[in-house]
Scaffold this motif. Structure first.
Motif, PDB file in Angstrom:
ATOM      1  N   ALA B  32       0.837  -1.197   0.000  1.00 39.43           N
ATOM      2  CA  ALA B  32       0.000   0.000   0.000  1.00 39.43           C
ATOM      3  C   ALA B  32       0.868   1.241   0.000  1.00 39.43           C
ATOM      4  CB  ALA B  32      -0.920  -0.014   1.214  1.00 39.43           C
ATOM      5  N   PHE B  36       1.189   4.092  -2.865  1.00 39.72           N
ATOM      6  CA  PHE B  36       1.027   5.492  -2.480  1.00 39.72           C
ATOM      7  C   PHE B  36       2.212   6.302  -3.018  1.00 39.72           C
ATOM      8  CE2 PHE B  36       0.933   8.529   1.365  1.00 39.72           C
ATOM      9  CZ  PHE B  36       0.171   9.428   0.673  1.00 39.72           C
ATOM     10  N   ALA B 272     -11.503   6.795   3.703  1.00 39.38           N
ATOM     11  CA  ALA B 272     -10.239   7.154   4.345  1.00 39.38           C
ATOM     12  C   ALA B 272      -9.972   6.260   5.551  1.00 39.38           C
ATOM     13  CB  ALA B 272     -10.258   8.619   4.757  1.00 39.38           C
ATOM     14  N   LEU B 275      -9.475   2.567   4.333  1.00 40.67           N
ATOM     15  CA  LEU B 275      -8.226   2.452   3.578  1.00 40.67           C
ATOM     16  C   LEU B 275      -7.052   2.469   4.547  1.00 40.67           C
ATOM     17  CD1 LEU B 275      -7.151   2.297   0.709  1.00 40.67           C
ATOM     18  CD2 LEU B 275      -7.038   4.781   0.680  1.00 40.67           C
ATOM     19  N   GLY B 276      -7.215   3.219   5.633  1.00 40.10           N
ATOM     20  CA  GLY B 276      -6.156   3.281   6.643  1.00 40.10           C
ATOM     21  C   GLY B 276      -5.806   1.916   7.209  1.00 40.10           C
ATOM     22  N   THR B 290      -4.430   6.151   9.146  1.00 42.02           N
ATOM     23  CA  THR B 290      -5.495   7.125   8.923  1.00 42.02           C
ATOM     24  C   THR B 290      -4.932   8.410   8.317  1.00 42.02           C
ATOM     25  OG1 THR B 290      -6.629   6.209  10.834  1.00 42.02           O
ATOM     26  CG2 THR B 290      -7.412   8.327  10.035  1.00 42.02           C
ATOM     27  N   SER B 293      -3.853   7.627   4.620  1.00 42.45           N
ATOM     28  CA  SER B 293      -4.934   7.451   3.657  1.00 42.45           C
ATOM     29  C   SER B 293      -5.688   8.759   3.435  1.00 42.45           C
ATOM     30  CB  SER B 293      -5.884   6.347   4.099  1.00 42.45           C
ATOM     31  OG  SER B 293      -6.415   6.647   5.354  1.00 42.45           O
ATOM     32  N   ILE B 322      -8.045   3.055  -4.920  1.00 41.39           N
ATOM     33  CA  ILE B 322      -8.341   2.471  -3.608  1.00 41.39           C
ATOM     34  C   ILE B 322      -8.390   0.953  -3.739  1.00 41.39           C
ATOM     35  CG2 ILE B 322     -10.152   2.180  -1.874  1.00 41.39           C
ATOM     36  CD1 ILE B 322     -10.813   5.165  -2.287  1.00 41.39           C
TER      37      ILE B 322
END
Lengths: 327, 337
Positions: B32, B36, B272, B275-276, B290, B293, B322
């Motif tokens: 992830a 990002f 958000a 996803l965190g 948190t 994301s 996502i």
């Protein structure tokens, strides 16, 4: 959680009553509106109520019931509704034969279900995130296809007979949409509560680990759940676009929270708090009747929302509160 | 339940893919993060001005409101567990923010003092949070359902307060939040940074945070260890209500008004907060996850804006990204769900 202590009669009785709280509330509400608004309990009003408010929401809520039974959730029901509606209306506009457009509409919804199924079973994304992602993507696809959300109207006389055949026709004196709902409700009831497939699905929801151990093909059955659910939402999409004689982008999103609400309100009629088709239909009726009744009593839109929230809250408080602590 | 899954994983025959997966776990766990970084790098190379300090702080500023709300949601998820159907969730947080903003703006427009208006906004938020807490903890209603009902009530109340109008509001405090600067950073950016730091401490380095994880992860064990589970769960909903009130003040300050569309933030907040969870090893919400994301979603929107992508595409590409981030990371997970 099983209660292993010695059963206490009063507590048990309260629990038994708690299963009927939502039915009790529905009866009280209908009676209340019948007294408060003379036009409520008329044939014409109930007919419109069921045709315009109940049928389409009920089909989506039944779709949600299948998914929730399997232990998942589908936040993309609105996308399935809209995709069916979009494909159906745009193909009709392009001059395609009605039957083909119908199949393409349902097919478009099934594609949404198939994508959900792949995301959840192949890529192993949690249902919540997978369908949330599809909800975002679906909204974008619609904005792009409709130039930012402009509705596609088919109001000219050429298409009127087609739409009327779908939503205004009657078979044996019963409107077609009601028959469609009845057929879907009975089919899903049999599928979910009387078939081996349904038992597998409910096993997935209750004990995924045990279901896997028992040799149930978890990915296959999970996939079918999301595909069937999306197909059912497609039916609502066709009915919706035939009723309003147009495709209005993002109009399916309005069903999401009501469908979840109806489905989970419906779980309160079962002692184990499991979803069921009957429970969901009662949940849909509760929401639709309240909305309609408050309108007839003369509450404005803002207060209707407060009223519905308070009512649902009260029903839940009664149902869960009588039962003692949930977890 | 956890034990069945653990046993099942152990019992599963070690296929080639399983072995590969074990080896690659460490790499994939960071999947992830890598995604990002990759997306940010792409924007940095293709979009002029994306990496300029001014733009970065601009995004942090824009993300402040979402950040506060995501923390509110994350805390509820930590305390209630992340089960899809029965876990903790606060669907009313966005509607609550709308109501608090309406209260705050109406009071300011009516000539109330800053302190009174802010207290009323935060009080409203906490009151709604306590209603959720009462429904979930006392009445034992499923959080998903309880907060859905409260969401309806609160959204309706917001409409009755504002009559679906934008209410303009201005005061020294909103001016300070919107335009004030300190040590070269705007007040909003400071608020986001300080709030994030405080939350990181509270969630990961304080006793309350540790116990909250216990409550969410295994309520029975937490109860056996003498933790007042009900109080902690109730606290999460009250806190999420507080976040709604606090975010409402920031929102009104930034826009000099309350808006009518605040309820639509719900899905973004959920995205958000959920996803965190993929940024953490055990797939639970964390402070770092948190923050990351929320910033990720903020930078995405900003990157698209700068590269002149039509806003029609933004939601969709966000959705795809996502899903990609989650899919890459979930591959490292030992068991499907």
């Amino acid at each position: 959680m099983l209660n292993l202590s010695t059963p206490m009669p009063i507590e048990e009785r309260l629990k038994a009553i708690s299963n009927y709280a939502v039915i009790f509330a529905l009866v009280v509400i209908v009676a209340g509106f019948a007294i408060a608004a003379p036009s409520f309990l008329t044939g014409a009003n109930l007919y419109n109520l069921i045709l315009n408010n109940v049928v389409m929401l009920a089909i989506v809520a039944i779709a949600m019931t299948i998914v929730v039974s399997s232990g998942g959730i589908d936040l993309s029901v609105g996308v399935s509704v809209d995709m069916a509606s979009m494909a159906f209306i745009m193909l009709l506009k392009a001059g395609v034969f009605v039957g083909t457009a119908l199949f393409a509409g349902i097919g478009a919804a099934l594609v949404v279900g198939l994508i959900n199924a792949i995301l959840i079973t192949r890529l192993r994304i949690s249902p919540f995130l997978a369908t949330l992602g599809i909800l975002f993507i679906g909204q974008s696809v619609q904005k792009i296809a409709s130039g930012g959300g402009k509705p596609v109207y088919l109001a000219n006389a050429k298409f009127a007979p087609t739409f009327n055949a779908i939503v205004k026709s009657e078979v044996l004196g019963i409107p077609t949409p009601m028959l469609i709902l009845a057929a879907i409700a009975i089919a899903v009831y049999v599928l979910l509560h009387k078939s081996v497939f349904g038992r597998y699905i409910r096993a997935l929801g209750a004990q995924p680990g045990v279901a896997w151990y028992s040799g149930i093909r978890v990915p296959f059955h999970t996939s079918l759940v999301y595909i069937i659910a999306a197909g059912l939402c497609g039916v609502t999409g066709i009915l919706l676009s035939s009723t309003v004689k147009s495709y209005v982008p993002l109009s399916g999103d309005g069903y999401l929270l009501d469908a979840i609400g109806a489905c989970f309100i419906g779980t309160t009629i079962s002692a184990q708090r499991r979803p069921s088709v009957l429970g969901t239909l009662i949940g849909v009726l509760l929401l639709a009747v309240t909305r309609n009744g408050l309108l007839l009593v003369g509450w404005n839109f803002y207060w209707q929302q407060v009223g519905i929230g308070l009512l649902v809250f009260a029903v839940l408080a009664l149902s869960f509160g009588l039962r003692g602590r949930g977890h | 339940m956890t034990m069945t899954i653990a046993a099942e994983t152990a019992a599963k025959p070690a296929r080639a893919r399983g072995a590969l997966r074990r080896q690659g776990t460490l790499v994939l766990r960071l999947g992830a993060l890598a995604m990002f970084a990759l997306i940010m790098a792409w924007f940095a190379f293709t979009t002029r001005g994306f990496v300029s300090p001014a733009n970065i702080f601009n995004v942090i500023e824009q993300t402040a409101v979402m950040g506060v709300l995501s923390f509110g949601m994350a805390v509820v998820l930590i305390g209630g567990g992340t089960d899809v159907q029965t876990g903790g969730i606060d669907l009313s947080i966005a509607a609550n923010t709308g109501l608090c903003a309406a209260v705050y703006a109406t009071l300011l427009a009516g000539g109330s003092g800053d302190l009174a208006a802010a207290a009323a906004a935060i009080g409203t938020g906490i009151a709604v949070g306590l209603l959720n807490a009462f429904a979930v903890v006392r009445l034992g209603i499923l959080p998903l359902l309880a907060t859905l009902a409260v969401m309806n009530i609160v959204a309706g109340l917001e409409l009755t307060v504002t009559e679906n109008q934008v209410i303009g509001a201005n005061s020294t405090v909103t001016q300070l939040i919107a335009t004030g600067r300190f040590l070269g950073l705007s007040v909003l950016a400071w608020i986001f940074i300080l709030f994030s730091a405080l939350m990181t401490w509270a969630i990961h380095y304080s006793r309350i945070g540790l116990r909250l994880y216990a409550v969410g992860g295994h309520p029975e064990a937490a109860r056996a260890a003498g933790i007042n589970v009900g109080a902690y769960v109730a606290g999460t909903y009250a806190f999420s209500g507080f976040c709604a009130g606090f975010a409402a003040i920031l929102l009104v300050a930034r826009l000099s008004a309350s808006t009518t569309a605040t309820g639509q933030l719900l899905l973004a907040i959920l995205a958000a907060a959920l996803l965190g969870t993929v940024f953490s090893r055990r797939f639970v919400p964390t402070a770092g996850g948190t923050i990351l994301s929320t910033l990720f979603i903020g930078f995405l929107a900003n990157g698209f804006q700068l590269s002149n992508v039509s806003y029609y595409w933004v939601n969709g590409v966000q959705g795809v990204l996502i899903l990609m981030v989650v899919a890459v990371t979930t591959f490292a997970k030992p068991q499907g769900k």
